[in-house]
Design a protein around this motif. Structure first.
Motif, PDB file in Angstrom:
ATOM      1  N   ASP A 174       2.315  -2.397   0.833  1.00 16.11           N
ATOM      2  CA  ASP A 174       0.994  -2.875   0.428  1.00 16.11           C
ATOM      3  C   ASP A 174       0.832  -2.920  -1.086  1.00 16.11           C
ATOM      4  OD1 ASP A 174       0.964  -0.213  -0.062  1.00 16.11           O
ATOM      5  OD2 ASP A 174      -1.043   0.154   0.734  1.00 16.11           O
ATOM      6  N   GLY A 175       1.894  -2.641  -1.837  1.00 17.71           N
ATOM      7  CA  GLY A 175       1.818  -2.727  -3.291  1.00 17.71           C
ATOM      8  C   GLY A 175       1.535  -1.412  -3.970  1.00 17.71           C
ATOM      9  N   SER A 176       1.108  -0.408  -3.224  1.00 19.52           N
ATOM     10  CA  SER A 176       0.858   0.882  -3.864  1.00 19.52           C
ATOM     11  C   SER A 176       2.191   1.556  -4.173  1.00 19.52           C
ATOM     12  CB  SER A 176       0.000   1.766  -2.971  1.00 19.52           C
ATOM     13  OG  SER A 176       0.689   2.063  -1.794  1.00 19.52           O
TER      14      SER A 176
ATOM     15  N   TRP B 293      -0.225   4.717  -7.547  1.00 19.30           N
ATOM     16  CA  TRP B 293      -0.873   3.498  -8.042  1.00 19.30           C
ATOM     17  C   TRP B 293      -1.498   2.822  -6.838  1.00 19.30           C
ATOM     18  CZ3 TRP B 293      -1.863   1.934 -12.836  1.00 19.30           C
ATOM     19  CH2 TRP B 293      -1.073   2.366 -13.883  1.00 19.30           C
ATOM     20  N   ILE B 294      -2.784   2.539  -6.911  1.00 14.91           N
ATOM     21  CA  ILE B 294      -3.474   1.912  -5.783  1.00 14.91           C
ATOM     22  C   ILE B 294      -4.053   0.585  -6.262  1.00 14.91           C
ATOM     23  CG2 ILE B 294      -5.360   2.158  -4.134  1.00 14.91           C
ATOM     24  CD1 ILE B 294      -4.949   5.251  -4.590  1.00 14.91           C
ATOM     25  N   LYS B 295      -3.865  -0.433  -5.445  1.00 16.41           N
ATOM     26  CA  LYS B 295      -4.428  -1.748  -5.785  1.00 16.41           C
ATOM     27  C   LYS B 295      -5.920  -1.745  -5.475  1.00 16.41           C
ATOM     28  CE  LYS B 295      -0.406  -3.819  -6.495  1.00 16.41           C
ATOM     29  NZ  LYS B 295       0.010  -4.281  -7.787  1.00 16.41           N
TER      30      LYS B 295
ATOM     31  N   ARG C 255       5.362   0.809  -1.881  1.00 15.89           N
ATOM     32  CA  ARG C 255       5.108   0.563  -0.462  1.00 15.89           C
ATOM     33  C   ARG C 255       4.915  -0.924  -0.237  1.00 15.89           C
ATOM     34  NH1 ARG C 255       2.393   5.690   0.945  1.00 15.89           N
ATOM     35  NH2 ARG C 255       4.119   7.132   0.713  1.00 15.89           N
TER      36      ARG C 255
ATOM     37  N   ASN D 252      -6.365  -2.647   2.355  1.00 17.83           N
ATOM     38  CA  ASN D 252      -6.188  -1.330   2.962  1.00 17.83           C
ATOM     39  C   ASN D 252      -7.145  -0.292   2.386  1.00 17.83           C
ATOM     40  OD1 ASN D 252      -4.141  -2.351   4.427  1.00 17.83           O
ATOM     41  ND2 ASN D 252      -2.490  -1.458   3.223  1.00 17.83           N
TER      42      ASN D 252
END
Lengths: 131, 247
Positions: free
Chosen positions: A82-84, B183-185, A80, B190
């Motif tokens: 936002d990097g996810s 995968w989450i930053k 995405r 956000n």
């Protein structure tokens, strides 16, 4: 990464269970979430033994039909803005007619939120969950 | 005798004369240009004999410039031989200051400055720094992430990538019986909150639990566990459960 000969699950109630991709439309390379493809219905969903005649649920498509479809889930991870990164465990699609409206009336299963960017709002509104 | 500033023009003539003197006497060149006056002394057939090959002669010595040569004669010399000719001055531009001297480790500087903006308290960093902090999130824990947009996502943590500002973690869950991974930053603006719903009972002996994708190891949906946790939390804090589908 859906391309020629990929077997894709069909998650709507149009009557198709498994379809095979025969063409990726308006794109070079494999299809991802939100891309339009051409499919052949390979396996029908059977709604009970006496389906099609008296019950209201009729298979709108038959085995061997060539239809258009939209990829709603893909096993290939997609990043995405936002990097996810998101990834599903299967490849799934929804059958549509030539004008882009879904053939089925219900979807059972989560769909990717990338459909919103590609203006598949009708499919998103039918989906029980989107991520 | 004609005098040149550079080469003794007569030198070559004298050496050839010396060389030929040994062979035949008449080749001797008369001194003081007497030859011009007595052309008949030399037999004409010898005088006009020419060879294609050149007789070797030493390179003539250089005649130095006379000292105190007046300036007005300089123009007759080629430029490089004039006494006042000096090598051309080349402007040497000093190199620009090295970026290394300005900032030794730019990546670390950027990371620190970004962390100061995105995680001023250092709380989030400590939550995922599993190498140093024993109370941090570990692989195998069940996490619940609430995004700023309001939608939550929960799942088993399959791994944590520690990469400075790009630190991220992988959550896996089953939604509508379909496996979903994300995968989450960690420091993404956000991400609103990250809660540990349940810690793993036994420490996992792998850093990345990718084997949990296989059907025999898959945890399935963690929705029930998360719902229980939310119920307990609301009972403790006295706040109603926020309307969410527990994902």
């Amino acid at each position: 990464m859906i391309q020629l000969k990929t077997m894709v699950n069909c998650i709507d109630n149009s009557g198709a269970a498994v379809v095979e991709c025969i063409k990726v439309l308006r794109k070079k390379g494999p299809a991802r979430i939100g891309d339009r493809i051409v499919v052949v219905v390979q396996k029908q969903r059977n709604f009970g033994p006496e389906s099609g005649t008296n019950s209201g649920i009729a298979n709108k498509v038959r085995r061997g039909d060539i239809r258009h479809a939209v990829v709603v889930r893909a096993r290939k991870e997609i990043q995405r803005r936002d990097g996810s990164v998101i990834k599903f465990d299967d490849n799934a699609c929804v059958l549509i007619n030539k004008s882009g409206d879904p053939i089925g009336t219900r979807l059972n299963g989560i769909v990717g939120a990338e459909l919103r960017n590609k203006h598949w709002s009708k499919i998103l509104s039918l989906a029980p969950l989107h991520l | 005798m004609v005098k040149s500033f550079f080469w003794a023009s007569s030198a070559r003539h004298s050496t050839t004369a010396a060389a030929s003197m040994a062979v035949s006497l008449p080749m001797v060149r008369p001194l003081g240009y007497l030859k011009a006056m007595t052309p008949r002394l030399v037999p004409p057939q010898i005088c006009w004999r020419r060879h294609l090959s050149t007789i070797y002669s030493q390179k003539p010595e250089r005649v130095p410039l006379p000292a105190n040569l007046p300036k007005e004669f300089y123009s007759q010399l080629p430029e490089r031989l004039r006494p006042d000719n000096e090598p051309r001055k080349i402007d040497v531009i000093p190199p620009p200051p090295s970026a290394c001297s300005v900032c030794k480790d730019p990546v670390a500087t950027v990371t620190a400055s970004q962390l100061a903006i995105l995680d001023p308290t250092g709380e989030r960093k400590a939550l995922f720094d599993y190498r140093r902090n024993p109370r941090s999130v570990k692989a195998g824990d069940i996490l619940r992430v609430t995004f700023k947009s309001g939608d939550p996502f929960s799942g088993v943590c399959l791994g944590i990538r520690l990469r400075g500002i790009d630190t991220s973690f992988l959550l896996r869950n089953q939604l509508t019986r379909v496996g979903v991974e994300m995968w989450i930053k960690v420091f993404s603006p956000n991400v609103g909150s990250v809660e540990i719903v349940q810690r793993t009972e036994k420490r996992k002996r792998r850093a990345r639990l990718y084997y949990m994708r296989k059907p025999e190891h898959d945890m399935g949906s963690v929705e029930n566990i998360v719902q229980n946790y939310l119920r307990q939390k609301s009972a403790l804090t006295g706040q109603p459960i926020s309307k969410s589908r527990g994902r």
